[in-house]
Design a protein around this motif. Structure first.
Motif, PDB file in Angstrom:
ATOM      1  N   ARG A  34      -6.360   6.452  51.330  1.00 43.27           N
ATOM      2  CA  ARG A  34      -7.225   6.155  52.478  1.00 43.27           C
ATOM      3  C   ARG A  34      -6.820   4.813  53.101  1.00 43.27           C
ATOM      4  O   ARG A  34      -6.735   4.685  54.331  1.00 43.27           O
ATOM      5  CB  ARG A  34      -8.687   6.113  52.049  1.00 43.27           C
ATOM      6  CG  ARG A  34      -9.637   5.714  53.179  1.00 43.27           C
ATOM      7  CD  ARG A  34     -11.085   5.790  52.765  1.00 43.27           C
ATOM      8  NE  ARG A  34     -11.402   4.888  51.670  1.00 43.27           N
ATOM      9  CZ  ARG A  34     -11.634   3.576  51.809  1.00 43.27           C
ATOM     10  NH1 ARG A  34     -11.539   3.013  53.009  1.00 43.27           N
ATOM     11  NH2 ARG A  34     -11.941   2.841  50.770  1.00 43.27           N
TER      12      ARG A  34
ATOM     13  N   HIS B 138      -5.176   3.599  57.100  1.00 42.41           N
ATOM     14  CA  HIS B 138      -5.556   2.458  57.933  1.00 42.41           C
ATOM     15  C   HIS B 138      -4.348   1.558  58.214  1.00 42.41           C
ATOM     16  O   HIS B 138      -4.181   1.063  59.337  1.00 42.41           O
ATOM     17  CB  HIS B 138      -6.667   1.661  57.253  1.00 42.41           C
ATOM     18  CG  HIS B 138      -8.012   2.292  57.375  1.00 42.41           C
ATOM     19  ND1 HIS B 138      -8.948   1.900  58.312  1.00 42.41           N
ATOM     20  CD2 HIS B 138      -8.589   3.315  56.690  1.00 42.41           C
ATOM     21  CE1 HIS B 138     -10.040   2.644  58.196  1.00 42.41           C
ATOM     22  NE2 HIS B 138      -9.848   3.508  57.215  1.00 42.41           N
TER      23      HIS B 138
ATOM     24  N   ASP C  62     -11.699   8.716  56.596  1.00 45.72           N
ATOM     25  CA  ASP C  62     -12.654   8.007  55.740  1.00 45.72           C
ATOM     26  C   ASP C  62     -13.730   8.950  55.211  1.00 45.72           C
ATOM     27  O   ASP C  62     -14.073   8.928  54.021  1.00 45.72           O
ATOM     28  CB  ASP C  62     -13.312   6.864  56.512  1.00 45.72           C
ATOM     29  CG  ASP C  62     -12.365   5.693  56.752  1.00 45.72           C
ATOM     30  OD1 ASP C  62     -11.305   5.651  56.105  1.00 45.72           O
ATOM     31  OD2 ASP C  62     -12.697   4.842  57.598  1.00 45.72           O
ATOM     32  N   LYS C  63     -14.277   9.753  56.101  1.00 46.95           N
ATOM     33  CA  LYS C  63     -15.341  10.680  55.708  1.00 46.95           C
ATOM     34  C   LYS C  63     -14.836  11.679  54.672  1.00 46.95           C
ATOM     35  O   LYS C  63     -15.496  11.935  53.642  1.00 46.95           O
ATOM     36  CB  LYS C  63     -15.867  11.418  56.936  1.00 46.95           C
ATOM     37  CG  LYS C  63     -17.033  12.358  56.654  1.00 46.95           C
ATOM     38  CD  LYS C  63     -17.530  12.981  57.953  1.00 46.95           C
ATOM     39  CE  LYS C  63     -18.728  13.895  57.701  1.00 46.95           C
ATOM     40  NZ  LYS C  63     -19.232  14.483  58.986  1.00 46.95           N
TER      41      LYS C  63
ATOM     42  N   THR D 101     -14.078  10.015  51.248  1.00 48.18           N
ATOM     43  CA  THR D 101     -15.302   9.758  50.483  1.00 48.18           C
ATOM     44  C   THR D 101     -15.771  11.029  49.780  1.00 48.18           C
ATOM     45  O   THR D 101     -16.153  11.008  48.607  1.00 48.18           O
ATOM     46  CB  THR D 101     -16.408   9.229  51.408  1.00 48.18           C
ATOM     47  OG1 THR D 101     -15.984   7.992  51.984  1.00 48.18           O
ATOM     48  CG2 THR D 101     -17.700   9.002  50.626  1.00 48.18           C
TER      49      THR D 101
ATOM     50  N   ALA E 139      -7.741  15.511  60.886  1.00 51.91           N
ATOM     51  CA  ALA E 139      -7.958  14.245  61.583  1.00 51.91           C
ATOM     52  C   ALA E 139      -6.931  14.031  62.686  1.00 51.91           C
ATOM     53  O   ALA E 139      -7.270  13.610  63.800  1.00 51.91           O
ATOM     54  CB  ALA E 139      -7.907  13.089  60.580  1.00 51.91           C
TER      55      ALA E 139
ATOM     56  N   LEU F 135      -9.234   7.806  61.925  1.00 51.08           N
ATOM     57  CA  LEU F 135      -9.634   7.069  60.724  1.00 51.08           C
ATOM     58  C   LEU F 135     -11.034   7.436  60.265  1.00 51.08           C
ATOM     59  O   LEU F 135     -11.311   7.467  59.063  1.00 51.08           O
ATOM     60  CB  LEU F 135      -9.529   5.565  60.978  1.00 51.08           C
ATOM     61  CG  LEU F 135      -8.101   5.043  61.150  1.00 51.08           C
ATOM     62  CD1 LEU F 135      -8.107   3.558  61.495  1.00 51.08           C
ATOM     63  CD2 LEU F 135      -7.274   5.286  59.894  1.00 51.08           C
ATOM     64  N   SER F 136     -11.931   7.731  61.205  1.00 55.55           N
ATOM     65  CA  SER F 136     -13.289   8.099  60.799  1.00 55.55           C
ATOM     66  C   SER F 136     -13.283   9.411  60.026  1.00 55.55           C
ATOM     67  O   SER F 136     -14.019   9.568  59.038  1.00 55.55           O
ATOM     68  CB  SER F 136     -14.208   8.196  62.018  1.00 55.55           C
ATOM     69  OG  SER F 136     -13.892   9.316  62.824  1.00 55.55           O
ATOM     70  N   ILE F 137     -12.451  10.362  60.447  1.00 54.61           N
ATOM     71  CA  ILE F 137     -12.365  11.639  59.736  1.00 54.61           C
ATOM     72  C   ILE F 137     -11.705  11.446  58.375  1.00 54.61           C
ATOM     73  O   ILE F 137     -12.161  11.997  57.366  1.00 54.61           O
ATOM     74  CB  ILE F 137     -11.598  12.675  60.573  1.00 54.61           C
ATOM     75  CG1 ILE F 137     -12.377  12.992  61.850  1.00 54.61           C
ATOM     76  CG2 ILE F 137     -11.356  13.950  59.762  1.00 54.61           C
ATOM     77  CD1 ILE F 137     -11.640  13.904  62.807  1.00 54.61           C
TER      78      ILE F 137
ATOM     79  N   LYS G 117      -7.447   6.656  67.689  1.00 51.14           N
ATOM     80  CA  LYS G 117      -7.221   6.028  66.386  1.00 51.14           C
ATOM     81  C   LYS G 117      -8.513   5.971  65.579  1.00 51.14           C
ATOM     82  O   LYS G 117      -8.528   6.256  64.377  1.00 51.14           O
ATOM     83  CB  LYS G 117      -6.682   4.602  66.571  1.00 51.14           C
ATOM     84  CG  LYS G 117      -5.287   4.510  67.137  1.00 51.14           C
ATOM     85  CD  LYS G 117      -4.899   3.050  67.328  1.00 51.14           C
ATOM     86  CE  LYS G 117      -3.538   2.896  67.975  1.00 51.14           C
ATOM     87  NZ  LYS G 117      -3.194   1.467  68.189  1.00 51.14           N
ATOM     88  N   GLU G 118      -9.571   5.589  66.259  1.00 56.32           N
ATOM     89  CA  GLU G 118     -10.868   5.495  65.575  1.00 56.32           C
ATOM     90  C   GLU G 118     -11.327   6.853  65.071  1.00 56.32           C
ATOM     91  O   GLU G 118     -11.871   6.964  63.966  1.00 56.32           O
ATOM     92  CB  GLU G 118     -11.905   4.883  66.518  1.00 56.32           C
ATOM     93  CG  GLU G 118     -11.652   3.418  66.833  1.00 56.32           C
ATOM     94  CD  GLU G 118     -12.584   2.873  67.908  1.00 56.32           C
ATOM     95  OE1 GLU G 118     -13.347   3.687  68.496  1.00 56.32           O
ATOM     96  OE2 GLU G 118     -12.540   1.659  68.169  1.00 56.32           O
ATOM     97  N   LYS G 119     -11.101   7.901  65.861  1.00 60.35           N
ATOM     98  CA  LYS G 119     -11.489   9.246  65.445  1.00 60.35           C
ATOM     99  C   LYS G 119     -10.667   9.663  64.225  1.00 60.35           C
ATOM    100  O   LYS G 119     -11.217  10.210  63.258  1.00 60.35           O
ATOM    101  CB  LYS G 119     -11.284  10.230  66.596  1.00 60.35           C
ATOM    102  CG  LYS G 119     -11.524  11.692  66.219  1.00 60.35           C
ATOM    103  CD  LYS G 119     -12.913  11.951  65.676  1.00 60.35           C
ATOM    104  CE  LYS G 119     -13.984  11.816  66.721  1.00 60.35           C
ATOM    105  NZ  LYS G 119     -13.966  12.857  67.746  1.00 60.35           N
TER     106      LYS G 119
END
Length: 218
Positions: free
Chosen positions: A91, A95, A196-197, A200, A170, A192-194, A188-190
């Motif tokens: 993960r 990033h 990360d989710k 987890t 992602a 990384l958010s996927i 990029k934010e999308k």
């Protein structure tokens, strides 16, 4: 001590890059299936056999960054900090690759052309699936080795399959968003958010294994 490549190596790498650049331009302009190897050789001013010496398959010219991308992921699994769980290490790698703007994790006009060219070619879609399958197997072996488990450890293969599926989703979703709004930052934010989710969730699912937790012997 590292040394610079010798003249012959530099020339070989430059030729490979020229072939790749020419091939990519032609693939983007005309579509992968409508470009021949002979046309690529002519445009790059090299012989047909020179092309195949650098790229055994036509698809390899399109996915020319695949070897480097694979190696980066495998190195992250093999050389992770022993105090960081394998899934967490990967993960964090996502990033880092986005922050460094590595060419295989970029979101822009060129990468959109890349995705669109794949979507328009059955041959490229088949090769993309094969690359993902090969990578799942390689990553599973790297993850298993990183915690001193056998290469056929089922938890390692489960972790690798889930992680690469998450990255694939992602990547596709981030590019879809970029095509809608043209905002690389949001893409990029999308991505990384996927990641990360999903990470987890995978970490929770594998919390009782060596892949979702720090090595018990560390």
């Amino acid at each position: 001590m590292s040394t610079l490549p010798d003249r012959r190596t530099r020339k070989r790498l430059a030729t490979r890059q020229r072939i790749s650049d020419v091939a990519t331009r032609l693939f983007f302009e005309r579509g992968f299936d409508h470009v021949t190897v002979d046309e690529i050789a002519d445009a790059a001013d090299v012989g047909r056999m020179t092309v195949f010496n650098h790229f055994p398959r036509k698809e390899d010219m399109f996915f020319d960054q695949d070897p480097e991308a694979r190696q980066v992921v495998l190195d992250a699994a093999r050389n992770r900090d022993p105090h960081v769980a394998p899934i967490v290490a990967l993960r964090l790698l996502a990033h880092r690759l986005v922050a460094e703007e590595r060419p295989y994790i970029r979101f822009g006009d060129e990468s959109s052309h890349f995705v669109e060219t794949i979507a328009a070619s059955d041959a490229l879609k088949a090769r993309a699936r094969a690359i993902r399958d090969e990578m799942v197997n390689s990553l599973a072996h790297a993850l298993a080795a990183s915690v001193d488990q056998p290469a056929d450890d089922i938890d390692a293969h489960l972790a690798a399959s889930l992680l690469l599926a998450a990255w694939t989703v992602a990547f596709a979703q981030a590019h879809q968003d970029f095509r809608k709004n043209g905002a690389a930052k949001l893409a990029k934010e999308k991505f990384l958010s996927i990641v990360d989710k999903a990470s987890t969730g995978i970490e929770t699912a594998l919390r009782d294994t060596l892949y979702g937790a720090i090595d018990r012997d560390s």
